[in-house]
Each structure stands twice: as C-alpha cells, then as structure tokens.
Enzyme design. Structure first.
Site, PDB file in Angstrom:
ATOM      1  N   LYS A  51       1.008  -1.091   0.010  1.00 17.31           N
ATOM      2  CA  LYS A  51       0.023   0.140   0.373  1.00 17.31           C
ATOM      3  C   LYS A  51       0.776   0.779   0.179  1.00 17.31           C
ATOM      4  O   LYS A  51       0.237   3.229   0.127  1.00 17.31           O
ATOM      5  CB  LYS A  51      -0.884  -0.006   0.929  1.00 17.31           C
ATOM      6  CG  LYS A  51      -1.894  -1.045   1.054  1.00 17.31           C
ATOM      7  CD  LYS A  51      -3.147  -0.650   2.053  1.00 17.31           C
ATOM      8  CE  LYS A  51      -3.520  -2.047   2.305  1.00 17.31           C
ATOM      9  NZ  LYS A  51      -4.902  -2.064   4.094  1.00 17.31           N
ATOM     10  N   ARG A 247     -11.539  -2.939  13.179  1.00 20.68           N
ATOM     11  CA  ARG A 247     -11.721  -2.778  11.977  1.00 20.68           C
ATOM     12  C   ARG A 247     -13.535  -3.518  11.404  1.00 20.68           C
ATOM     13  O   ARG A 247     -13.371  -4.858  12.357  1.00 20.68           O
ATOM     14  CB  ARG A 247     -10.998  -3.549  10.561  1.00 20.68           C
ATOM     15  CG  ARG A 247      -9.400  -2.183  10.861  1.00 20.68           C
ATOM     16  CD  ARG A 247      -9.696  -0.902  10.013  1.00 20.68           C
ATOM     17  NE  ARG A 247     -10.148  -0.543   8.867  1.00 20.68           N
ATOM     18  CZ  ARG A 247      -9.075  -1.460   7.969  1.00 20.68           C
ATOM     19  NH1 ARG A 247      -7.968  -1.594   8.279  1.00 20.68           N
ATOM     20  NH2 ARG A 247      -9.627  -0.871   6.913  1.00 20.68           N
TER      21      ARG A 247
END
Length: 259
Positions: A51, A247
């Site tokens: 990422k 999350r």
C-alpha cells in the site's frame, strides 16, 4: 484504507504521467520537506509496494508516500498547483500535474534506503516478487491468531485491506475469527487473494461477485443486516482487532460458521 489494487492503479497512472520527464513543479507542503526542490530531476519510475507508493527520481532519491485512510492522488493537465489545504505534495512536468491530497505519509529517502519504509512488508500480492509459499509460511508463524486479523497484517502479505479481508473469508467459507492454524487450505485462500487483486487492479472498485452493477459488487462487505446472496441469512458485522487496529468485519453466520 485503500486496498493494494487501488494503490497499484495509482502508481500505474502516476508512472504514465511523470516517468521519463523532468519535474517543473516540486511543492512539498509538509514542514519537514518545505524547502525540498526536485525541479529539473527526471522521474525514473513510480512503483507500488503493498500500500506504499515509491516515486523514484534522478539522484538516487525516492519520494515515499502512503495514502492511509483518506489520501488520494489526482492527475490533471499542467498548470499552477491549486490552493487547497488538503494538498500535501504537488509534482508536475510540462504536460501533467500530480496532486497528493491528505497523504498520510510524505518523506524523501535515498533510493538505496527504501527498505527503511517498506522492508518489513511481506510478499506483495501484485508485485514481481509475489511468493505465495512465503505468504503462507508467514501466516502460519502465529497459528492461534484470527485469520481475519492476520490477513490485514502487511508484514505477512502486502495488499489486503478490509474489503478483501471480509470477502476472502466469505468466499472460502471461513469465519473471520477462526484461528489461522485451523483454516483449511491456506494456499487456496492466498491464491484467491492474488487472483482477486489481479482481476481488479486496472479498475476502480473491488468487485468480488463478478457483477458490476452498483450495489451488487460485494458478497458481505458493507451489507450488515441484509440477506446473504447465497443462503439468505442476515449478514453480521463486528469490530475486529486490536493488533491491526479495530476494523469492521462482515460475515454470513450460516456460510461461515463460528469456530
């Protein structure tokens, strides 16, 4: 946080706009690099690593950025950089201007020192060094860890975000809290992750159902309280963490029975 395929596409488009051309715009809007000026240097290439984005320029320098939760790169025709407080970096040439909005990380490194930023990452699902066997090996280092949590750990394999975490577990019929060591066919799960990111890397959005129509692109992600597309049971969701940060995780209680 953007998934690995989104970052790959961003790197691809930045490379098309910047690589092979000298910079005429170099505007770092972060205090530590406020006086940095890369004008006149040619951008050699832009690459994604998991990422992370690596913009390599002449002089063996690398501009390292990370989108984090809200960052985005936008490319427009050449012109003066916009006066927008969200822009943290502007790089441009005679044809194109790349603007980095709300970037979570902006730093300048010696190219030979890139490992200080990305060296801890596991095999990159979309990288030339993708190694599925090594990814499985790393996942199994802690067999007691929940598979949903482990898939988000970029030091094990790089590129999976919250969308693919939930979708992968559903497609493999695995409850997100099942321990890694009790997850059947880890090589199959890792291979599916690679195929999903590879299939989506050249388009916006993460389509896991094969259906491109709005609202039908995911099996479970973002569908809490709605019927499972396979069995009709109501999709459940809960926070999962804390090692990767809590999350939201989505799953079908019937297709993915709790361990």
């Amino acid at each position: 946080m953007p998934e690995g395929d989104t970052v790959w596409l961003t790197a691809h488009r930045l490379d098309e706009a910047l690589a092979g051309r000298p910079l005429t715009v170099s505007d770092f809007r972060v205090p530590a690099l406020a006086t940095t000026d890369l004008r006149g240097r040619v951008v050699r290439e832009v690459r994604a690593r998991g990422k992370h984005l690596l913009i390599r320029v002449d002089g063996a320098l690398t501009v390292h950025t990370h989108l984090r939760m809200d960052g985005v790169w936008r490319i427009r025709r050449a012109g003066p950089p916009l006066r927008d407080h969200r822009i943290r970096l502007a790089l441009g040439n005679a044809r194109w201007l790349a603007l980095g909005y709300a970037l979570g990380v902006v730093e300048l490194l010696r190219t030979e020192e890139e490992d200080s930023a990305v060296g801890r990452l596991g095999p990159d699902l979309l990288g030339p060094d993708w190694d599925p066997a090594e990814a499985v090996h790393r996942l199994l280092r802690r067999p007691e860890r929940a598979i949903g949590e482990a898939l988000l750990d970029q030091s094990l394999l790089a590129g999976i975000g919250n969308v693919y975490k939930s979708e992968l577990c559903f497609l493999r019929g695995v409850h997100p809290w099942r321990p890694v060591g009790e997850t059947a066919d880890l090589p199959g799960l890792v291979d599916l992750a690679h195929r999903l990111l590879e299939a989506n890397k050249r388009r916006h959005g993460h389509i896991t159902t094969g259906d491109l129509r709005p609202g039908r692109r995911h099996w479970v992600y973002g569908r809490a309280g709605r019927p499972c597309r396979r069995c009709g049971a109501l999709i459940e969701h809960a926070l999962q963490g804390p090692e990767t940060g809590e999350r939201l995780t989505f799953w079908c209680p019937r297709c993915q029975p709790r361990p």
